[in-house]
Scaffold this motif. Structure first.
Motif, PDB file in Angstrom:
ATOM      1  N   GLY A 112       0.808  -1.213   0.000  1.00  0.00           N
ATOM      2  CA  GLY A 112       0.000   0.000   0.000  1.00  0.00           C
ATOM      3  C   GLY A 112       0.838   1.259   0.000  1.00  0.00           C
ATOM      4  O   GLY A 112       0.523   2.243  -0.685  1.00  0.00           O
ATOM      5  N   MET A 113       1.920   1.244   0.737  1.00  0.00           N
ATOM      6  CA  MET A 113       2.793   2.414   0.777  1.00  0.00           C
ATOM      7  C   MET A 113       3.464   2.648  -0.578  1.00  0.00           C
ATOM      8  O   MET A 113       3.561   3.785  -1.056  1.00  0.00           O
ATOM      9  CB  MET A 113       3.848   2.236   1.868  1.00  0.00           C
ATOM     10  CG  MET A 113       3.280   2.181   3.282  1.00  0.00           C
ATOM     11  SD  MET A 113       4.520   1.864   4.563  1.00  0.00           S
ATOM     12  CE  MET A 113       5.411   3.397   4.554  1.00  0.00           C
ATOM     13  N   ARG A 114       3.902   1.574  -1.200  1.00  0.00           N
ATOM     14  CA  ARG A 114       4.668   1.732  -2.432  1.00  0.00           C
ATOM     15  C   ARG A 114       3.821   2.246  -3.590  1.00  0.00           C
ATOM     16  O   ARG A 114       4.299   3.028  -4.406  1.00  0.00           O
ATOM     17  CB  ARG A 114       5.313   0.384  -2.799  1.00  0.00           C
ATOM     18  CG  ARG A 114       6.087   0.403  -4.115  1.00  0.00           C
ATOM     19  CD  ARG A 114       7.170   1.467  -4.149  1.00  0.00           C
ATOM     20  NE  ARG A 114       7.678   1.646  -5.511  1.00  0.00           N
ATOM     21  CZ  ARG A 114       8.277   2.750  -5.946  1.00  0.00           C
ATOM     22  NH1 ARG A 114       8.453   3.776  -5.136  1.00  0.00           N
ATOM     23  NH2 ARG A 114       8.683   2.833  -7.199  1.00  0.00           N
ATOM     24  N   ILE A 115       2.558   1.838  -3.689  1.00  0.00           N
ATOM     25  CA  ILE A 115       1.769   2.243  -4.853  1.00  0.00           C
ATOM     26  C   ILE A 115       1.589   3.759  -4.894  1.00  0.00           C
ATOM     27  O   ILE A 115       1.514   4.355  -5.974  1.00  0.00           O
ATOM     28  CB  ILE A 115       0.396   1.529  -4.877  1.00  0.00           C
ATOM     29  CG1 ILE A 115      -0.361   1.830  -6.188  1.00  0.00           C
ATOM     30  CG2 ILE A 115      -0.450   1.898  -3.682  1.00  0.00           C
ATOM     31  CD1 ILE A 115       0.351   1.416  -7.448  1.00  0.00           C
ATOM     32  N   VAL A 116       1.571   4.414  -3.755  1.00  0.00           N
ATOM     33  CA  VAL A 116       1.425   5.870  -3.739  1.00  0.00           C
ATOM     34  C   VAL A 116       2.634   6.524  -4.419  1.00  0.00           C
ATOM     35  O   VAL A 116       2.484   7.416  -5.267  1.00  0.00           O
ATOM     36  CB  VAL A 116       1.263   6.382  -2.296  1.00  0.00           C
ATOM     37  CG1 VAL A 116       1.201   7.915  -2.276  1.00  0.00           C
ATOM     38  CG2 VAL A 116       0.005   5.796  -1.663  1.00  0.00           C
ATOM     39  N   ASP A 117       3.830   6.076  -4.056  1.00  0.00           N
ATOM     40  CA  ASP A 117       5.025   6.611  -4.711  1.00  0.00           C
ATOM     41  C   ASP A 117       5.046   6.278  -6.200  1.00  0.00           C
ATOM     42  O   ASP A 117       5.520   7.079  -7.019  1.00  0.00           O
ATOM     43  CB  ASP A 117       6.285   6.055  -4.047  1.00  0.00           C
ATOM     44  CG  ASP A 117       6.568   6.691  -2.690  1.00  0.00           C
ATOM     45  OD1 ASP A 117       5.953   7.737  -2.385  1.00  0.00           O
ATOM     46  OD2 ASP A 117       7.383   6.132  -1.933  1.00  0.00           O
ATOM     47  N   MET A 118       4.549   5.094  -6.567  1.00  0.00           N
ATOM     48  CA  MET A 118       4.515   4.729  -7.988  1.00  0.00           C
ATOM     49  C   MET A 118       3.661   5.696  -8.793  1.00  0.00           C
ATOM     50  O   MET A 118       3.975   5.993  -9.955  1.00  0.00           O
ATOM     51  CB  MET A 118       3.983   3.299  -8.152  1.00  0.00           C
ATOM     52  CG  MET A 118       4.955   2.217  -7.720  1.00  0.00           C
ATOM     53  SD  MET A 118       4.224   0.559  -7.870  1.00  0.00           S
ATOM     54  CE  MET A 118       3.999   0.435  -9.658  1.00  0.00           C
TER      55      MET A 118
END
Length: 574
Positions: A240-246
């Motif tokens: 969940g955290m990574r998709i925001v940065d993506m």
């Protein structure tokens, strides 16, 4: 993180950030659901496509995992929206989840197209959910990350370790042969599936989640974590955290997918001795990205790839053991130069960078390249006069003496005919015969069910026979085993030459030479073709009619012909 997008560049800005009547409606309805404007204004809106349902045992933990994904999204400054999509429950959905794989792929694509999503977390794992979700996400081409369901824990019965599917077939054969009692069978039933998660054997589920990781769609190591392990929950938060940065980085499927990435995924499937189903799914995935993965390419990679994963049904262990032994990262690192480490992954690093430091902790579970389980040919592609467009077999799951075999055909016209006659003591069959099943393909079954591990006749089981050559245009579960030739193309229902086999014909199988032939003259084959009568359509309405009109054959991935386009082909109407 290098931001390529500003808040006003977000796709969701068109829904929420514009000062017009439509955006007023979107904001007021968000307020109706209890959301404050500052919770979503100028933030990436992350769709979570959740395949949880109360009839999908592989995904029972997704009700909790989705909350952990949301937690990660909130922490990273995003706004999560959970969107339930069709559940494809392998144990329960009939006639087969494969009939509905393309349905879910279309639903995933259209859901993302029609709602204010800037990025997406794909929650799947049970067999067809992984390729379906990836197919839809590839075609839509928004930033996407896959969250695998993870395998269940090892089964257990009376001190015996059980593997889903594989041991079901084994003990079912024993029950039919009379070598175990009904109470033993009930004991297996109660102990074979004892936690959330998908099959812990090397079935289609673990094959395809591992392929997703090799393609770059998951965080490093995500595919190997058992569903019940606390590290799986932690992985959900990180996803969940990574998709925001993506989203801010604008890192999309088209940035990850290349011919090299597809080769990496195919190599991974083969080194795992993965499910034969992976061939169909990988071809479909690649074609969605405009990459023409052929059966010939698959077979060429198979000839050079050692089988390193000692996992049932080809090997001895289960996915829980694989995780403890180092997991997928360790196996990919051991493959060395057979993996292209330059391909990009969802965490913004290359696959090679993600494999740094990976170690094997048990080299019987994950073999070294110098001591593989099999030197090569985890799968083999066959061709011949009854399979001009190809057929497949998993050599390591068959008894070796059957890999070069000639036998008399015993033909069943469809599944019901086979079920009615296979255990008839009057059936003219012995262990040297070749069992043939017609009308089990994409159109004819319908949906190409996992009927390919055709049962050994009971009278032969009682004689100790446990494997025979069996040929069909069906698929089989990755947890299955035996000398089963599958995916014959073109299928019998549409008039492929496989339809022309008759009782008593001699069939020659030669796996080393990749050959499958009916030993009759070309003239006789042509005579039979001229006399062949097309069967009546299976459907006259609904999704079934759409499926039979547009599904392609197994060698082309069984996708719909009208979906064979690259990303960004469809205009968005706002």
């Amino acid at each position: 993180m290098t931001r390529k997008k500003r808040p006003e560049d977000l796709r969701s800005h068109r829904w929420y950030g514009v000062n017009d009547l439509r955006s007023f409606g979107h904001r007021s309805r968000s307020a109706q659901m209890g959301y404050l404007r500052e919770e979503y204004a100028g933030k990436p809106v992350i769709a979570i496509l959740n395949t949880w349902s109360e009839i999908n045992p592989c995904h029972t933990h997704f009700r909790q995992r989705v909350e952990e994904v949301k937690r990660g999204i909130w922490q990273a400054g995003g706004f999560p929206i959970e969107l339930p999509v069709q559940t494809l429950s392998e144990p329960f959905q009939k006639p087969t989840t494969m009939l509905y794989r393309n349905f879910l792929a279309m639903e995933a694509e259209e859901t993302l197209r029609s709602y204010p999503a800037d990025g997406v977390v794909l929650m799947g794992g049970c067999d067809k959910t992984t390729p379906a979700l990836l197919m839809g996400a590839i075609s839509m081409n928004l930033p996407a990350i896959f969250m695998p369901a993870g395998p269940m824990l090892r089964g257990n019965w009376n001190g015996v370790t059980l593997g889903s599917g594989t041991d079901s077939w084994k003990y079912w054969a024993d029950l039919r042969a009379g070598t175990i009692a009904q109470e033993d069978w009930q004991g297996v039933e109660g102990g074979i599936a004892r936690s959330p998660g998908h099959c812990m054997t090397m079935g289609t589920a673990s094959t395809m989640t591992s392929a997703a990781e090799a393609l770059g769609f998951t965080l490093p190591g995500a595919a190997s974590i058992p569903a019940a392990d606390s590290r799986h929950a932690q992985m959900a938060v990180k996803t969940g955290m990574r998709i925001v940065d993506m989203v801010w980085e604008d890192l999309k499927p088209s940035d990850l997918l290349s011919a090299a990435a597809v080769d990496n995924a195919v190599t991974t499937c083969l080194a795992l001795s993965g499910s034969t189903n992976a061939i169909v799914h990988m071809i479909a995935l690649a074609r969605r990205a405009g990459i023409d993965l052929t059966l010939e390419r698959y077979d060429a990679i198979s000839r050079r790839t050692p089988v390193l994963a000692n996992i049932r049904p080809t090997g001895a262990y289960l996915m829980e053991d694989f995780f403890y032994a180092g997991g997928l990262r360790a196996m990919l690192a051991e493959l060395g130069d057979l993996i292209d480490g330059t391909t990009l992954t969802v965490n913004g690093r290359t696959l090679g960078e993600n494999l740094e430091g990976a170690q094997i902790f048990n080299d019987d579970v994950i073999r070294r390249r110098g001591q593989p389980l099999l030197a090569n040919s985890g799968l083999a592609v066959l061709r011949g006069n009854i399979a001009p467009d190809g057929a497949v077999i998993k050599p390591g799951a068959a008894e070796p003496h059957l890999l070069v075999h000639t036998g008399r055909a015993v033909v069943f016209k469809d599944y019901n005919d086979m079920a009615a006659r296979i255990d008839d003591d009057a059936l003219d069959i012995d262990e040297h015969c070749v069992i043939v099943l017609h009308h089990a393909g994409p159109v004819g079954a319908p949906g190409m069910p996992e009927w390919g591990q055709l049962p050994i006749p009971r009278k032969l089981l009682k004689e100790g026979v446990r494997d025979m050559v069996r040929i069909s245009d069906a698929r089989m579960s990755g947890t299955s085993y035996g000398a089963c030739v599958l995916h014959v193309a073109p299928e019998s229902f549409v008039g492929g030459p496989f339809a022309l086999i008759e009782n008593g014909d001699l069939i020659e199988l030669d796996v080393p030479n990749r050959a499958l032939n009916l030993l009759i003259s070309d003239a006789e084959l042509a005579r039979r073709k001229a006399a062949w009568i097309a069967p009546a359509p299976r459907f006259t309405r609904g999704y079934g009619a759409l499926h039979q009109a547009h599904v392609m054959q197994a060698n082309l991935g069984c996708d719909f012909d009208f979906l064979q386009r690259g990303a960004d082909d469809e205009p968005e109407i706002h």
